[in-house]
Design a protein around this motif. Structure first.
Motif, short mmCIF file in Angstrom:
data_model
loop_
_atom_site.label_atom_id
_atom_site.label_comp_id
_atom_site.label_asym_id
_atom_site.label_seq_id
_atom_site.Cartn_x
_atom_site.Cartn_y
_atom_site.Cartn_z
N ASP A 75 42.12 48.51 -60.55
CA ASP A 75 41.59 49.85 -60.35
C ASP A 75 42.61 50.85 -60.90
N ARG A 76 42.25 52.13 -60.89
CA ARG A 76 43.11 53.13 -61.53
C ARG A 76 44.52 53.12 -60.93
N GLU A 77 44.61 52.96 -59.63
CA GLU A 77 45.92 53.01 -58.98
C GLU A 77 46.78 51.81 -59.41
N GLN A 120 55.39 60.92 -62.85
CA GLN A 120 56.57 61.32 -62.07
C GLN A 120 56.95 60.22 -61.10
N SER A 155 54.89 58.96 -58.09
CA SER A 155 54.26 59.94 -57.19
C SER A 155 52.94 60.47 -57.78
N THR A 156 52.71 60.24 -59.06
CA THR A 156 51.43 60.59 -59.68
C THR A 156 50.61 59.31 -59.77
N LEU A 209 44.40 59.86 -61.05
CA LEU A 209 44.09 60.90 -62.03
C LEU A 209 43.89 62.27 -61.40
N SER A 210 44.13 62.39 -60.09
CA SER A 210 44.13 63.74 -59.51
C SER A 210 45.53 64.33 -59.53
N THR A 211 46.53 63.47 -59.69
CA THR A 211 47.91 63.97 -59.75
C THR A 211 48.53 63.75 -61.12
N ILE A 241 47.93 64.42 -64.66
CA ILE A 241 47.01 65.43 -65.18
C ILE A 241 46.71 65.23 -66.67
N LEU A 242 45.47 64.81 -66.94
CA LEU A 242 44.99 64.71 -68.32
C LEU A 242 44.26 66.01 -68.66
N THR A 265 41.31 68.38 -69.80
CA THR A 265 39.84 68.28 -69.84
C THR A 265 39.35 69.04 -71.07
N ASP A 293 40.57 72.46 -71.43
CA ASP A 293 41.99 72.67 -71.72
C ASP A 293 42.31 72.48 -73.20
N PRO A 323 53.68 75.15 -66.43
CA PRO A 323 53.80 76.58 -66.11
C PRO A 323 55.13 76.88 -65.41
N GLU A 324 55.56 75.98 -64.57
CA GLU A 324 56.80 76.22 -63.83
C GLU A 324 58.00 76.31 -64.78
#
Lengths: 771, 276
Positions: A271-273, A677, A684-685, A688-690, A692-693, A695, A698, A751-752
């Motif tokens: 699975d993705r994880e 990360q 910690s990522t 796919l919610s953490t 970031i690909l 879309t 973008d 952005p940071e």
């Protein structure tokens, strides 16, 4: 007579051969397969990045209803080692775990639900070791060793030298910078998976989402002590690969499971994880660059040090570092270079092959230096690049003579004329309130083919079938780039057939011939060259057999036409079906091979790399990005994107464009938001919610233009562009930012980080000066 | 797991009574993700999708009553929302993707009570009220009293959120919403900001602000609002408001951004009002 049909020959913008079946859901990917009576296999992951295994207690899992087997290291026959070159990665860990995604047990169960419960119930006792979580940690004197190397955690160090790098000290202009790039995830739609079954004759059948079915066979055989002749692998179309399925993922685990499944088919699908934790990634790199130039912008010397974090296992880390060194100074004429590379083990996730293979990293550094040089000299950044761009006859930074197609200067020339470049001043000045604009460019290249020391060959096969159709036996996986469709187009061109008369077989170790992996921009190039020979031989043979049937003295004056062979002078035809009927099945087949040409030149120090170094043929590209920065949030938006690509002659403009668009999208993700990360080597990522690909919202419109040189060694003049497009966006966006007053040395440009740069907080670390 | 799909409120009350531990599911875009991740285990799930009273949007005396089960796509398509509640429209459009919005509901976004809930800053400044229903009857609660912390609400056992009552912001000429996520769609907000401003003779008469993702719940700052009142919408005045905003927020550091960055941007977003 069909009136609307036409021959979808070379150069035509034709839809992919596989498009209708994929659109209808008829084409089956490996993950679509659910054979009857199947079992599920799954691996238990260590969850701890570094440690010694004390015990693995499997009793509870074994006693569960529906659990067929729970396997650990002791159940692995053979040496239990996988990996391309270094064979450093266990199938199942017995004594030690080196990253959190290491497999420590393998469960076979009746359903996916039972499998999950059984995996949860296994008790693994791992005594933790200090975690080597970074390059610095790995190189420190007290660092624990990830592997038992006499060199500590240093897998390989090498230095490539050209000319006299010491002249750097005497240059008019001397610039020094540090750069770093993140770990990138392949993030294919179709995660790693396959099905396997051991038949009654003892043949192990695997259908796997893989870029290298023929190497897989050897890998499985070696790791598990099996006879490669008894392993049969099929590779259907892949739902993405990008390098992440070049090397064993599920293969050895799945084969091991099949050996314990009593003849039942076994399916494994991460699975993705699991794909995140156990799959391969792009190497993080840190780079120290010192560039020397004359006052007029002529490049004189480069010294650089490049470190790649290969994670827990080597995979192709050394070869990736080799390409980094080979491309270290960019597509420029530079007489002196010293490039030092190190490939380093840590407990981080495993880094391996990824589109842009070591070059994506250094592209950020060498292009970053070019922009800084342009600013220092107050010179137009495009003019500076054009002044130094490689042309035919030059020696590149790795001391290789550019004897093949070299379109770098032409790509830049075309870009210079484009309105997105010529109008840039007006566009930048029109920035709305709280926005800042910049326009940047990049010039990139990417060695094509395996390179010296690793024969890059393919064996093509084409058949006239009993029913009169032409069948192409593709031996190199199609992971979505469209090579299989292009093979049909090549056969159509030579044999003059309608698409309706064509058939295509995907890689299968029983039916197709070993033709290497789908990688290195070599897929269409190498197999295509072999296929041209096979198709030409088949054409000549069919004309010859037609001459016999039509009682002509020889095959002169015959030509192939759709569905038939025709004698042009008399108009007499014999249909392919009629020809097939009289030909022996073995006579209806042509096989031909091709071995890619390599360079006889070797830079000083290059002998350190035995495999795949250096290259002879390079595709080139010049990219442009128009970027808008939000001064309140630091958000970066790429408003327009432009790519000029030299891939030799274009065989299908649509497939060419798709390759460029895909590579640019993936490259923009690499520049702006993608980064795996880790904290103490734990990801910690995790999904796919953490992670970031980008879309569709973008990504800008991407304009792609081809710069058609002719690559004389390539099929119909082409060379592979699968990778070069990925190298452009990070430096082009970095270039736009620096020209907007925001010099960035660290990717991605979140952005940071941008907001910090806007407030003048440089992200540079102070390091010792150039040596 | 047992799944119930009641078709009337009476059937729902019975089910809630019989299964006090049941999970309540509207669109499922939060709950199913959390179940898949194993963050919670539910023996029973009761779905609200077939309850007709939760599916209506009706205007009533300068307010709009939106059923808790109305999907975000339907809200975006509703002309009354478009005309009278542009702020809500903007915030709903920023949530997830078209696929998520086809399933997700306004009630769900409120009951999840995430500090990053995309519709919440807008609903706070709009002064939304909630209608909570149970077998015993109905009660009305302001949204600000309903949400008590991350994932915590004032929902009692056996009670559901049945509709959201949103007053039309009469006279507020500036209706501004900004969301910063890690990308432009399918993103959890890093910082968000909603503002309603009423001006007279170029001076701010009334301002309402709310920030998302910078505290355990949506953050309001009466000081910041007061500081702007009586001033023009100038960068100079907004810079003072931005400082007060930074003092009001209590962000955390997570995988998306640092607390420091969030604090800075919470203030910076106020400055955008000068560019409108």
């Amino acid at each position: 007579m069909k009136t609307l049909s036409f021959i979808e020959d070379i150069g035509r913008r034709s839809p992919r051969f596989d498009a209708p079946d994929k659109a209808r859901g008829k084409e089956k990917f490996a993950s679509d397969l659910y054979p009857e009576n199947l079992l599920w296999a799954g691996a238990l992951r260590a969850g701890i990045p570094h440690g010694e295994i004390r015990s693995i207690i499997v009793d509870r899992a074994l006693s569960m209803a529906g659990v067929h087997a729970v396997l650990t290291r002791k159940d692995v026959p053979g040496p239990n080692r996988q990996g391309f070159v270094y064979w450093d990665m266990p199938v199942l860990c017995g004594k030690k775990v080196r990253h959190a995604g290491d497999a420590v047990a393998l469960v076979i169960a009746e359903t996916r639900e039972i499998l999950a419960k059984a995996l949860e119930s296994i008790q693994v006792d791992i005594s933790p070791l200090p975690v080597v979580d970074s390059i610095d940690a790995a190189l420190s004197d007290q660092a624990p060793k990830v592997h038992d190397l006499t060199t500590g955690n240093l897998l390989k160090a090498a230095t490539i030298t050209k000319g006299d790098p010491a002249v750097l000290a005497t240059c008019d202009i001397l610039l020094e910078e540090y750069f770093s790039t993140p770990v990138q995830e392949h993030a294919y739609l179709e995660t790693e998976n396959g099905v396997a079954r051991l038949d009654k004759e003892g043949i192990l059948h695997l259908i796997v989402s893989t870029q290298a079915p023929f190497r897989d066979r050897l890998e499985i055989a070696r790791a598990l002590g099996l006879d490669p002749g008894k392993i049969h692998i099929t590779a259907p179309y892949l739902g993405g690969g990008f390098g992440g399925k070049d090397g064993a993922t599920v293969q050895c685990l799945l084969a091991l499971a099949a050996l314990h499944a009593k003849g039942r088919p076994v399916k494994m699908w991460w699975d993705r994880e699991e794909s995140m934790v156990a799959g391969y990634k792009r190497h993080a790199a840190r780079m120290h660059y010192c560039l020397g130039a004359k006052k007029d912008g002529e490049l004189v010397a480069l010294k650089c040090e490049i470190d790649y974090d290969t994670g827990a296992y080597a995979h192709l880390g050394v070869e990736i570092m080799a390409l980094g060194l080979e491309h270290a100074a960019g597509p420029y004429r530079i007489p002196n270079m010293e490039a030092k590379g190190r490939c380093i083990y840590t407990n981080n996730p495993i880094a391996g092959a990824f589109r842009g293979f070591g070059v994506a990293q250094v592209s950020f550094a060498f292009e970053g230096m070019m922009d800084r040089l342009a600013l220092k000299l107050n010179m137009d950044p495009l003019a500076l690049r054009r002044k130094n761009a490689l042309i035919r006859g030059d020696k590149n930074c790795a001391d290789i003579t550019m004897t093949h197609s070299t379109g770098m200067a032409e790509c830049l020339l075309r870009l210079a004329d484009h309105y997105l470049w010529t109008d840039r001043g007006k566009w930048v000045a029109a920035a709305p309130r709280f926005k800042r604009r910049g326009v940047g460019i990049s010039a990139v290249f990417n060695g094509m083919g395996y390179g010296h020391g690793l024969p890059d060959y393919a064996v093509a096969k084409v058949r006239l079938t009993q029913s009169g159709t032409i069948r192409v036996y593709n031996g190199v996986s199609d992971m979505g780039q469209g090579n299989a469709s292009t093979f049909v187009q090549m056969a159509v061109e030579i044999l003059c057939q309608d698409r309706e008369n064509m058939e295509l077989v995907q890689p299968d170790t029983d039916r197709t011939h070993p033709s290497g992996s789908s990688s290195a921009g070599r897929t269409t190039y190498t197999y295509g060259n072999a296929l041209i020979k096979a198709c030409t031989a088949l054409r000549d043979k069919l004309c010859n057999r037609a001459a016999l049937m039509l009682l002509m003295d020889d095959a002169r004056g015959f030509a192939m036409v759709p569905g038939a062979v025709r004698h042009l002078a008399t108009g007499k035809e014999i249909s392919l079906a009629a020809l097939a009927a009289i030909m022996h099945p073995e006579d209806r087949l042509c096989v031909a091979d091709h071995l890619m040409v390599t360079t006889p030149e070797m830079p000083q120090g290059g002998e350190a790399f035995s495999l795949g170094f250096p290259h002879l043929i390079y595709p080139f590209a010049a990219h442009l990005a128009r970027v808008e920065v939000d001064e309140l949030t630091g958000g970066v938006c790429v408003k327009d994107y432009l790519a000029f690509t030299d891939g030799g002659r274009v065989l299908n403009p649509q497939t060419f464009e798709q390759q460029v668009q895909g590579a640019v999208a993936q490259g923009i993700g690499y520049a702006l938001c993608e980064a795996v990360q880790t904290t103490q080597s734990l990801i910690s990522t995790r999904d796919l919610s953490t992670y970031i690909l980008p879309t569709s919202l973008d990504l800008p419109d991407i304009q792609s233009h081809c710069v058609e040189t002719i690559e004389h060694s390539g099929p119909f003049g082409m060379k592979g562009i699968g990778e070069v497009g990925l190298n452009g966006p990070l430096p082009a966006i970095g270039s736009a930012l620096i020209h907007a007053g925001l010099p960035m040395n660290r990717a991605p440009f979140t952005p940071e980080r941008i907001l910090a740069a806007l407030q003048g907080q440089a992200d540079k670390k102070k390091e010792p000066p150039c040596r | 797991m047992k799944v119930h799909l009641p078709e009337s409120l009476d059937a729902l009350w019975d089910l809630l009574d019989q299964h006090p531990q049941a999970g309540i599911m509207a669109g499922g875009t939060d709950l199913l993700v959390s179940l898949r991740a194993g963050k919670q285990h539910l023996p029973t799930v009761i779905c609200l999708e077939r309850l007709a009273p939760l599916q209506t949007i009706e205007p009533l005396d300068q307010t709009l009553r939106i059923g808790a089960g109305v999907t975000l796509t339907r809200i975006l398509e509703n002309s009354l929302v478009h005309t009278h509640l542009p702020l809500l429209h903007k915030s709903v459009a920023s949530l997830g993707s078209p696929l998520v919005r086809n399933m997700a509901t306004l009630g769900g976004n409120i009951c999840t009570a995430s500090p990053a809930g995309d519709t919440l800053p807008a609903l706070y400044v709009l002064g939304a009220k909630l209608s909570l229903a149970s077998a015993k009857g109905r009660r009305i609660l302001p949204l600000e009293s309903f949400i008590q912390g991350p994932g915590k609400t004032a929902l009692a056992k056996g009670e559901i959120l049945d509709s959201v009552i949103i007053p039309f912001p009469a006279g507020f000429g500036v209706q501004h919403f900004e969301k910063l996520g890690q990308r432009n769609a399918l993103a959890i907000s890093v910082v968000s900001f909603a503002a309603l401003i009423r001006t007279q003779d170029n001076l701010v008469q009334r301002a309402r602000f709310a920030w998302g993702s910078v505290g355990p719940t949506i953050v309001r700052s009466p000081q910041a609002e007061k500081a702007l009142e009586g001033n023009p919408l100038s960068l100079e005045a907004l810079l003072r408001v931005a400082d007060l905003a930074r003092a009001a927020v209590e962000p955390i550091t997570d995988v998306r951004a640092s607390a420091d960055y969030r604090r800075r941007v919470a203030g910076n977003m106020v400055l955008r009002l000068a560019a409108l």
